[in-house]
Design an enzyme around this catalytic site. Structure first.
Site, PDB file in Angstrom:
ATOM      1  N   TYR A 186       0.812  -1.208   0.000  1.00  0.00           N
ATOM      2  CA  TYR A 186       0.000   0.000   0.000  1.00  0.00           C
ATOM      3  C   TYR A 186       0.851   1.267   0.000  1.00  0.00           C
ATOM      4  O   TYR A 186       1.765   1.422   0.809  1.00  0.00           O
ATOM      5  CB  TYR A 186      -0.947   0.049   1.209  1.00  0.00           C
ATOM      6  CG  TYR A 186      -1.674   1.381   1.287  1.00  0.00           C
ATOM      7  CD1 TYR A 186      -2.672   1.689   0.361  1.00  0.00           C
ATOM      8  CD2 TYR A 186      -1.302   2.358   2.203  1.00  0.00           C
ATOM      9  CE1 TYR A 186      -3.296   2.913   0.378  1.00  0.00           C
ATOM     10  CE2 TYR A 186      -1.926   3.593   2.234  1.00  0.00           C
ATOM     11  CZ  TYR A 186      -2.920   3.867   1.305  1.00  0.00           C
ATOM     12  OH  TYR A 186      -3.535   5.086   1.296  1.00  0.00           O
ATOM     13  N   HIS A 226      -3.655  16.214  -3.764  1.00  0.00           N
ATOM     14  CA  HIS A 226      -4.090  16.373  -2.381  1.00  0.00           C
ATOM     15  C   HIS A 226      -3.972  17.815  -1.886  1.00  0.00           C
ATOM     16  O   HIS A 226      -4.381  18.110  -0.758  1.00  0.00           O
ATOM     17  CB  HIS A 226      -3.300  15.445  -1.461  1.00  0.00           C
ATOM     18  CG  HIS A 226      -3.739  14.007  -1.538  1.00  0.00           C
ATOM     19  ND1 HIS A 226      -3.862  13.330  -2.726  1.00  0.00           N
ATOM     20  CD2 HIS A 226      -4.096  13.108  -0.565  1.00  0.00           C
ATOM     21  CE1 HIS A 226      -4.259  12.094  -2.495  1.00  0.00           C
ATOM     22  NE2 HIS A 226      -4.418  11.940  -1.198  1.00  0.00           N
ATOM     23  N   ASN A 273       1.051  11.889   4.795  1.00  0.00           N
ATOM     24  CA  ASN A 273       0.547  11.234   5.997  1.00  0.00           C
ATOM     25  C   ASN A 273       1.273  11.814   7.210  1.00  0.00           C
ATOM     26  O   ASN A 273       2.457  12.111   7.141  1.00  0.00           O
ATOM     27  CB  ASN A 273       0.814   9.726   5.952  1.00  0.00           C
ATOM     28  CG  ASN A 273      -0.304   8.936   5.311  1.00  0.00           C
ATOM     29  OD1 ASN A 273      -0.179   7.746   5.139  1.00  0.00           O
ATOM     30  ND2 ASN A 273      -1.399   9.581   4.947  1.00  0.00           N
ATOM     31  N   TYR A 325     -17.864  33.117  44.226  1.00  0.00           N
ATOM     32  CA  TYR A 325     -17.111  31.956  43.752  1.00  0.00           C
ATOM     33  C   TYR A 325     -15.992  32.324  42.776  1.00  0.00           C
ATOM     34  O   TYR A 325     -14.953  31.659  42.730  1.00  0.00           O
ATOM     35  CB  TYR A 325     -18.045  30.957  43.057  1.00  0.00           C
ATOM     36  CG  TYR A 325     -18.908  30.139  43.980  1.00  0.00           C
ATOM     37  CD1 TYR A 325     -18.944  30.376  45.355  1.00  0.00           C
ATOM     38  CD2 TYR A 325     -19.697  29.116  43.475  1.00  0.00           C
ATOM     39  CE1 TYR A 325     -19.737  29.622  46.192  1.00  0.00           C
ATOM     40  CE2 TYR A 325     -20.507  28.348  44.306  1.00  0.00           C
ATOM     41  CZ  TYR A 325     -20.523  28.610  45.663  1.00  0.00           C
ATOM     42  OH  TYR A 325     -21.320  27.858  46.491  1.00  0.00           O
ATOM     43  N   ARG A 374     -13.404  33.152  45.337  1.00  0.00           N
ATOM     44  CA  ARG A 374     -13.168  32.143  46.363  1.00  0.00           C
ATOM     45  C   ARG A 374     -12.722  30.810  45.773  1.00  0.00           C
ATOM     46  O   ARG A 374     -11.941  30.070  46.384  1.00  0.00           O
ATOM     47  CB  ARG A 374     -14.449  31.946  47.184  1.00  0.00           C
ATOM     48  CG  ARG A 374     -14.199  31.216  48.477  1.00  0.00           C
ATOM     49  CD  ARG A 374     -15.458  30.757  49.218  1.00  0.00           C
ATOM     50  NE  ARG A 374     -16.673  31.494  48.960  1.00  0.00           N
ATOM     51  CZ  ARG A 374     -17.880  31.015  49.233  1.00  0.00           C
ATOM     52  NH1 ARG A 374     -18.008  29.798  49.738  1.00  0.00           N
ATOM     53  NH2 ARG A 374     -18.965  31.716  48.995  1.00  0.00           N
ATOM     54  N   PHE A 416      -1.470   7.533  11.514  1.00  0.00           N
ATOM     55  CA  PHE A 416      -1.824   8.885  11.081  1.00  0.00           C
ATOM     56  C   PHE A 416      -3.142   9.377  11.694  1.00  0.00           C
ATOM     57  O   PHE A 416      -3.511  10.530  11.549  1.00  0.00           O
ATOM     58  CB  PHE A 416      -1.960   8.935   9.553  1.00  0.00           C
ATOM     59  CG  PHE A 416      -2.757   7.790   8.973  1.00  0.00           C
ATOM     60  CD1 PHE A 416      -4.072   7.561   9.357  1.00  0.00           C
ATOM     61  CD2 PHE A 416      -2.197   6.938   8.042  1.00  0.00           C
ATOM     62  CE1 PHE A 416      -4.809   6.519   8.845  1.00  0.00           C
ATOM     63  CE2 PHE A 416      -2.932   5.877   7.506  1.00  0.00           C
ATOM     64  CZ  PHE A 416      -4.241   5.675   7.910  1.00  0.00           C
ATOM     65  N   GLU A 451     -12.157   5.321   4.439  1.00  0.00           N
ATOM     66  CA  GLU A 451     -11.845   6.118   5.629  1.00  0.00           C
ATOM     67  C   GLU A 451     -13.172   6.462   6.309  1.00  0.00           C
ATOM     68  O   GLU A 451     -13.718   7.553   6.144  1.00  0.00           O
ATOM     69  CB  GLU A 451     -11.040   7.343   5.213  1.00  0.00           C
ATOM     70  CG  GLU A 451      -9.700   6.917   4.600  1.00  0.00           C
ATOM     71  CD  GLU A 451      -8.977   8.019   3.832  1.00  0.00           C
ATOM     72  OE1 GLU A 451      -9.372   9.195   3.979  1.00  0.00           O
ATOM     73  OE2 GLU A 451      -8.035   7.696   3.092  1.00  0.00           O
TER      74      GLU A 451
END
Length: 502
Positions: A56, A86, A198, A280, A283, A329, A413
């Site tokens: 791959y 990409h 990646n 608060y 405090r 990844f 994915e």
């Protein structure tokens, strides 16, 4: 004298990252890193000469195209096509400081010798870093799962002479900068494009950048909170260490201790009080600020692990003669941590705004809206509105990104972390916190003037003297936008010792 950081397998800490960035270290590969990179590349080249089965990302397509075998003569073209296809980022540009961290962390991850890149590729990334050649990267485009694909594509496009960079003070084509420096574009070899794209360096760099600011502003939240406590004529009792020893959360104990140190020898805190308790927002400062400190500590551990990791895919293990496809990844550890950090920072802003509200409310012998002659003067009425609007925006931004997922790549994915969205919105929360604390400082420093002639501690008085050089006391109404901006700039300009960042 020039200072060099040698990239190696030594553990890389957030404090070291801060030192490298703030002191403008240059980078070089250690001999160990060079050997690791070259051995891995040599192993992969020999493997591809004899291995005909699909592996791959090395001799296959990507994502849902993982079953498409690519011939050996097209492997270089495959990687270049990957880089170009990409590069689909959009939106705002990533801040330059974060782009520089992205380069550093990508170099670090590739140096372990599990990624199969060429030595020349890593050295060119180092050239970019050392010469402040910063690729144009966009904030939108990563799902935080197959690594930060789109942002890292833009980060690495200049390696092949594509995309744009900032160099010599302006944006220009990457090829022009390569030619000016006498550099030829890198010819990518098998797996290199995937190794570059990646990875979690977009999320990691945002996280590291935010954490450095978060450590600083966690400290400043204590300092400004202490000034508010003095201005409100609050009590020191809730910071007694005995209270916190019986509920010993680390951040809570450290916050209480810090307040006692900040207010040591203060005349204001020591004077008799007419009231028995404070609201608060005063405090419970140790409990609220302390919980955010503990969150920051947890997130620092997550990111320290991440920036000392290999996060591309597949991973190459020379000793075992294995190339293994997995999921390093995937950004889930970072996504959850960024969401948690965003919530913790939003809470520091939330309690800060409540202290601002109390200070302007005409309580404890303070004039309404902290100005003489209220009515004719509106004083600090509206900065609280501004702080409140920012606090509400942070509440909206603090909705977790990591609980979302969306299917991509034809179902291959099918679960993503959304950590990249978590990163960009966490930065927005951090920037908002700066503004909220700046507004509290404006109010607190004004309130404390109504306690004169009593003085606060030496530290607080010195801090306020420096602040007053930038932002004068408000005696009559003026345009407070400028005071807010100057207050933000004042806080940003403060340089803190590394001990505060730990």
């Amino acid at each position: 004298m020039e200072t060099v950081h040698y990239i190696s397998s030594d553990v890389f800490s957030l404090e070291l990252l801060h030192e490298i960035i703030s002191q403008n270290f240059t980078l070089e590969l250690s001999e160990e890193a060079r050997v690791n990179i070259e051995k891995c590349r040599s192993y992969l080249d020999k493997k591809m000469e004899t291995h005909n089965e699909p592996i791959y990302g090395i001799n296959t397509g990507f994502g849902s195209l993982c079953n498409v075998k690519i011939s050996n003569e097209n492997l270089s073209q495959l990687q270049e096509n990957l880089m170009k296809s990409h590069a689909c980022g959009t939106g705002d540009e990533v801040p330059h400081e974060i782009v520089k961290i992205m380069l550093l962390l990508k170099i670090k991850s590739l140096s372990y010798g599990n990624s199969g890149v060429q030595l020349a590729t890593v050295e060119r990334l180092i050239d970019f870093y050392n010469n402040d050649i910063l690729p144009v990267v966009y904030t939108q485009g990563s799902l935080g799962a197959s690594g930060d694909l789109a942002p890292l594509a833009h980060l690495c496009l200049p390696l092949i002479g594509e995309g744009e960079v900032y160099a010599d003070g302006f944006r220009q084509p990457a090829m022009k900068v390569l030619e000016k420096n006498g550099w030829k574009p890198i010819t990518l070899q098998s797996k290199e494009g995937l190794a570059l794209l990646n990875g979690t360096q977009f999320m990691s760099s945002y996280g590291c950048y935010i954490l450095l600011k978060a450590c600083k502003y966690s400290y400043l939240a204590d300092v400004i909170g202490a000034i508010s406590l003095e201005g409100f004529d609050g009590r020191i009792d809730p910071f007694n260490e005995l209270i916190h020893i019986v509920r010993p959360h680390k951040g809570q104990i450290n916050t209480a201790r810090r307040f006692n140190e900040l207010l040591e020898d203060s005349e204001i805190i020591a004077r008799p009080k007419a009231h028995v308790q404070d609201p608060y927002s005063f405090r419970c400062i140790p409990q609220v600020h302390g919980a955010s400190k503990d969150t920051i500590d947890y997130v620092k551990k997550v990111f320290k692990t991440e920036i000392n990791s290999v996060t591309d895919n597949p991973n190459i293990f020379i000793g075992e003669d294995l190339i293994v496809s997995g999921g390093n990844f995937h950004g889930q550890p970072l996504a959850l941590a960024l969401d948690f950090l965003g919530i913790a920072l939003a809470e520091l802003g939330s309690i800060s705004e409540r202290r601002t509200y109390q200070l302007i409310s005409g309580l404890r012998e303070l004039p309404a809206f902290l100005v003489s002659n209220p009515g004719l003067n509106s004083g600090f009425m509206i900065p609280q509105y501004t702080a409140a609007s920012i606090v509400s925006q942070n509440k909206q931004l603090a909705t977790p990104a990591s609980i979302d997922s969306i299917v991509s790549s034809n179902g291959q994915e099918d679960h993503v972390s959304m950590g990249a969205n978590g990163a960009t919105k966490c930065l927005k929360i951090m920037e908002n916190l700066e503004r909220i604390l700046a507004i509290e400082l404006m109010n607190a420093s004004q309130a404390i003037e109504f306690r004169r002639p009593l003085k606060s501690s030496e530290f607080i008085e010195t801090f306020l003297k420096s602040y007053r050089e930038e932002v004068p006391l408000v005696e009559e109404d003026r345009i407070l936008h400028y005071d807010i901006e100057k207050s933000i700039a004042f806080l940003n300009s403060l340089q803190l010792d590394n001990e505060v960042l730990e």
